[in-house]
Design a protein around this motif. Sequence first.
Motif, PDB file in Angstrom:
ATOM      1  N   GLN A  26       1.263  -1.129   0.042  1.00  0.00           N
ATOM      2  CA  GLN A  26      -0.176   0.371   0.036  1.00  0.00           C
ATOM      3  C   GLN A  26       0.991   1.182   0.129  1.00  0.00           C
ATOM      4  N   GLU A  27       0.763   2.215  -1.057  1.00  0.00           N
ATOM      5  CA  GLU A  27       1.233   3.186  -1.132  1.00  0.00           C
ATOM      6  C   GLU A  27       0.912   4.367  -0.222  1.00  0.00           C
ATOM      7  N   GLY A  28       1.817   5.047   0.667  1.00  0.00           N
ATOM      8  CA  GLY A  28       0.963   6.510   1.356  1.00  0.00           C
ATOM      9  C   GLY A  28       1.069   7.375   0.722  1.00  0.00           C
ATOM     10  N   ASN A  29       1.122   8.240   1.037  1.00  0.00           N
ATOM     11  CA  ASN A  29       0.632   9.512   0.204  1.00  0.00           C
ATOM     12  C   ASN A  29       1.389  11.404   1.403  1.00  0.00           C
ATOM     13  N   GLY A  30       1.955  10.944   2.513  1.00  0.00           N
ATOM     14  CA  GLY A  30       2.965  11.576   3.566  1.00  0.00           C
ATOM     15  C   GLY A  30       3.700  11.643   3.135  1.00  0.00           C
ATOM     16  N   ILE A  31       4.629  12.593   4.416  1.00  0.00           N
ATOM     17  CA  ILE A  31       6.418  12.786   4.052  1.00  0.00           C
ATOM     18  C   ILE A  31       6.975  11.190   4.806  1.00  0.00           C
TER      19      ILE A  31
ATOM     20  N   GLU B 240       1.038  -2.736  20.183  1.00  0.00           N
ATOM     21  CA  GLU B 240       1.620  -1.144  20.605  1.00  0.00           C
ATOM     22  C   GLU B 240       3.117  -1.340  19.309  1.00  0.00           C
ATOM     23  N   PRO B 241       2.500  -0.656  18.822  1.00  0.00           N
ATOM     24  CA  PRO B 241       3.652   0.056  17.860  1.00  0.00           C
ATOM     25  C   PRO B 241       5.334  -0.192  17.719  1.00  0.00           C
ATOM     26  N   LEU B 242       6.197  -0.003  17.454  1.00  0.00           N
ATOM     27  CA  LEU B 242       7.471   0.551  17.616  1.00  0.00           C
ATOM     28  C   LEU B 242       7.470   1.355  17.278  1.00  0.00           C
ATOM     29  N   THR B 243       7.765   2.635  18.354  1.00  0.00           N
ATOM     30  CA  THR B 243       8.901   4.220  17.724  1.00  0.00           C
ATOM     31  C   THR B 243      10.501   4.049  18.060  1.00  0.00           C
ATOM     32  N   ILE B 244      10.573   4.147  17.046  1.00  0.00           N
ATOM     33  CA  ILE B 244      11.993   3.891  17.535  1.00  0.00           C
ATOM     34  C   ILE B 244      13.256   4.922  15.744  1.00  0.00           C
ATOM     35  N   LYS B 245      13.989   5.376  16.362  1.00  0.00           N
ATOM     36  CA  LYS B 245      15.385   6.086  15.682  1.00  0.00           C
ATOM     37  C   LYS B 245      15.643   5.307  13.961  1.00  0.00           C
ATOM     38  N   ALA B 246      15.505   6.148  13.175  1.00  0.00           N
ATOM     39  CA  ALA B 246      15.181   4.648  11.815  1.00  0.00           C
ATOM     40  C   ALA B 246      16.833   4.385  11.680  1.00  0.00           C
ATOM     41  N   SER B 247      17.511   5.452  11.654  1.00  0.00           N
ATOM     42  CA  SER B 247      19.045   4.882  11.780  1.00  0.00           C
ATOM     43  C   SER B 247      19.637   3.611  12.867  1.00  0.00           C
ATOM     44  N   ASN B 248      18.730   3.619  13.966  1.00  0.00           N
ATOM     45  CA  ASN B 248      18.697   2.332  15.510  1.00  0.00           C
ATOM     46  C   ASN B 248      18.367   0.762  15.036  1.00  0.00           C
ATOM     47  N   VAL B 249      18.209   0.710  14.154  1.00  0.00           N
ATOM     48  CA  VAL B 249      17.467  -0.473  13.518  1.00  0.00           C
ATOM     49  C   VAL B 249      18.702  -1.062  12.208  1.00  0.00           C
ATOM     50  N   ILE B 250      18.292  -2.256  12.186  1.00  0.00           N
ATOM     51  CA  ILE B 250      19.098  -2.800  10.926  1.00  0.00           C
ATOM     52  C   ILE B 250      19.195  -2.358   9.588  1.00  0.00           C
ATOM     53  N   PRO B 251      20.274  -2.140   8.841  1.00  0.00           N
ATOM     54  CA  PRO B 251      20.509  -1.946   7.873  1.00  0.00           C
ATOM     55  C   PRO B 251      19.395  -1.932   6.605  1.00  0.00           C
ATOM     56  N   GLY B 252      18.973  -2.813   6.759  1.00  0.00           N
ATOM     57  CA  GLY B 252      17.337  -3.571   6.036  1.00  0.00           C
ATOM     58  C   GLY B 252      16.388  -2.056   5.957  1.00  0.00           C
ATOM     59  N   TRP B 253      16.083  -2.554   7.593  1.00  0.00           N
ATOM     60  CA  TRP B 253      15.052  -1.294   7.653  1.00  0.00           C
ATOM     61  C   TRP B 253      15.377   0.145   7.362  1.00  0.00           C
ATOM     62  N   THR B 254      16.849   0.582   8.024  1.00  0.00           N
ATOM     63  CA  THR B 254      16.800   1.798   7.951  1.00  0.00           C
ATOM     64  C   THR B 254      16.682   2.090   6.133  1.00  0.00           C
ATOM     65  N   GLU B 255      17.227   0.784   5.431  1.00  0.00           N
ATOM     66  CA  GLU B 255      17.307   1.837   3.711  1.00  0.00           C
ATOM     67  C   GLU B 255      15.580   1.098   3.837  1.00  0.00           C
ATOM     68  N   GLY B 256      14.726   0.804   3.886  1.00  0.00           N
ATOM     69  CA  GLY B 256      14.038   0.257   3.322  1.00  0.00           C
ATOM     70  C   GLY B 256      12.893   1.333   4.226  1.00  0.00           C
ATOM     71  N   LEU B 257      13.328   1.873   5.155  1.00  0.00           N
ATOM     72  CA  LEU B 257      11.858   2.671   6.109  1.00  0.00           C
ATOM     73  C   LEU B 257      11.775   4.372   4.447  1.00  0.00           C
ATOM     74  N   GLN B 258      12.916   4.493   4.400  1.00  0.00           N
ATOM     75  CA  GLN B 258      13.188   5.774   3.501  1.00  0.00           C
ATOM     76  C   GLN B 258      12.910   5.865   2.350  1.00  0.00           C
ATOM     77  N   LEU B 259      12.430   4.376   2.055  1.00  0.00           N
ATOM     78  CA  LEU B 259      11.338   4.456   0.968  1.00  0.00           C
ATOM     79  C   LEU B 259      10.248   4.951   0.493  1.00  0.00           C
ATOM     80  N   MET B 260       9.845   4.328   1.717  1.00  0.00           N
ATOM     81  CA  MET B 260       8.488   4.828   2.076  1.00  0.00           C
ATOM     82  C   MET B 260       7.777   6.314   2.369  1.00  0.00           C
ATOM     83  N   SER B 261       6.516   6.400   2.252  1.00  0.00           N
ATOM     84  CA  SER B 261       6.061   8.019   2.642  1.00  0.00           C
ATOM     85  C   SER B 261       4.876   7.350   3.947  1.00  0.00           C
TER      86      SER B 261
END
Length: 246
Positions: free
Chosen positions: A148-153, A183-204
């Motif tokens: 699902q593609e979002g439209n946020g930042i 309970e959802p996860l709240t975390i800094k995007a750089s504080n997860v495994i590299p695959g997550w850090t990269e993938g999160l920055q692709l998402m809106s």
Amino acid sequence: MKQIATIVLTGLVAVSANAQTKPKPKPSPAPVKKTIAAPTATISSTPLKNLADSASYAIGQNLAQSITKDLKNLNKQAFIEAIKTVFDGKDAKFGEDDVRSILTEFSQQEQQNEHKEVIEAGRTFLEKNKTNPNIKTTGSGLQYEVIQEGNGIKPAATDTVVCNYKGTLVDGTEFDNSYERGEPLTIKASNVIPGWTEGLQLMSKGSKYKFYIPQELGYGLRPAGQIPPGSVLIFEVELLDVKKEQ
């Protein structure tokens, strides 16, 4: 040397404690005297004349048994040559930096051999998965699918994200699930495994993606809870919110 002494003393204490916990045997009739040959002072080609000699042999034996148990590809002749060179005060082949580099590379190779089956299964899975037209692959090897593609930042690595997710192995084994925890996860995007850090920055914000993460972008050869070393990780990730770094 202190560590070796500690190992030796620990062994002696354990033997002593074991002896003290055994019940004392009942007195028995005096045995008939027999003529016993004098014990030899040599266990191998090296005579062991005193306690220091015996301790030296015991330390060498303990070291060799520990090493050969874990390192199946050890070159015995090279190993013995290195020990003799150092004991004789001669110049060794490698400097400290070389030793550190060689042992690091060797350790990684041994780990890869140990977990070869899991690593190969992951590679086979990713090779087949990338032929799916819905799967996109980045330069790093991360594979992802847009559910699902979002439209946020979009978050940067320095931003904090709020996510719901489910994590599984390639065989379908589930190892983590924030939905079930409620309970959802709240975390800094750089504080997860590299695959997550990269993938999160692709998402809106508002998006839901599926990540297929190679072991090099996951936990690598490190054990992580239920996740075997060398595992490919599959995550369904829903980006609920992005909190921009101020």
